[in-house]
Design an enzyme around this catalytic site. Sequence first.
Site, PDB file in Angstrom:
ATOM      1  N   CYS A   1      37.315 -84.412  97.899  1.00 49.88           N
ATOM      2  CA  CYS A   1      37.249 -85.880  97.902  1.00 49.88           C
ATOM      3  C   CYS A   1      36.893 -86.448  96.532  1.00 49.88           C
ATOM      4  O   CYS A   1      37.339 -87.543  96.173  1.00 49.88           O
ATOM      5  CB  CYS A   1      36.259 -86.379  98.957  1.00 49.88           C
TER       6      CYS A   1
ATOM      7  N   HIS B   1      33.562 -92.979  96.474  1.00 53.11           N
ATOM      8  CA  HIS B   1      33.180 -92.197  95.297  1.00 53.11           C
ATOM      9  C   HIS B   1      33.670 -92.925  94.046  1.00 53.11           C
ATOM     10  O   HIS B   1      34.858 -93.258  93.928  1.00 53.11           O
ATOM     11  CB  HIS B   1      33.819 -90.809  95.335  1.00 53.11           C
TER      12      HIS B   1
END
Length: 358
Positions: free
Chosen positions: A157, A250
């Site tokens: 990710c 993120h």
Amino acid sequence: MKKYNVGVIGATGMVGQRFLLLLENHPWFEVKCLAASASSAGKKYKDAVKRWHMSAPMPEKFADLTVMDAQADMQKIAKNVDFCFCAVNMNKDDIKALEYAYAKAECPIVSNNSAHRFTEDVPMVIPEINADHIEVIPSQKKRLGTKRGFIAVKSNCSLQSYVPLLHPLKKFGIKNAAVTTYQAISGAGKTFETMPEILDNVIPYIGGEEEKSEREPLKIWGELKDGKIIPAASPAITAQCLRVPVSDGHTAACFVNFENKPTKEQILSAWADYSGEPQKLGLPSAPKQFIHYFEEDNRPQAKLDRNTENGMAVCAGRLREDNVFDYKFIGLSHNTLRGAAGGAVLLAELLAKKGYFD
């Protein structure tokens, strides 16, 4: 497009829950089996889920499905589905063995796990970047001795916040890059309730994450040769990964040097013009615009921008020249959508469209 019957292995965890929200009304995929560990098997899904982590409610259509045992019921699951998503929380060797067992039971696996990311004939795919890597699957099936069974994986990710922004710039010859990622707690399967130590805090270590962030891009940029994916030799990437008190999203601070330094306008144009196979094929989960650039100095922000194009776009901002590197910029991606379940669903759509589940 025909409908495919789908299983979700690891359905009770955070990524499994995200899968079910994405698949609730999917035009191509119909969930037929939910599987988890032996401790959840035999229970209704609503009873097996200890904590529902999503902000949207549990889809009613799955609440009363009986959870199956991912290992003991493998043959039964394999017979009832066209393929399975896998997002289990086990040690790497056990995940590897489980995914191989499903593939050998003629059940293709689209995995969110890291266990097979560096297996040479397992494609690790960001569909807008290296869709052609799925062409290694016939070689994998030959090795496994299967007709239908195979494994395909999505990348870590953390990569989604900067690799999609570096990729369109490769034509300028990327020499090296440095990246620091500021990663949301959902990446660890946590919420603020279950991770109180993150409040008023930054944790400067995420186990294994820096190695993945440095190595995985080279496989994604690798070459398909003799039935294997040979990782690219360059560019060199150095990474630091921090856990920050953010629920989802993120963020990456990225610095990059070029062989042929482009202008700022050339970089912005490369980002604006870039699209990949999912956009060309019109896949249901694909963002219309893969990369969104924000002109404001204080964007992109996780809270404001992580859900851009249903959380499947990659956001960029603050592109400027640097006094050590050629350029620096900020990237952002939704880690459980583009970075996890959504990225796996998009990969499955690519595989479906190309006939790999038939």
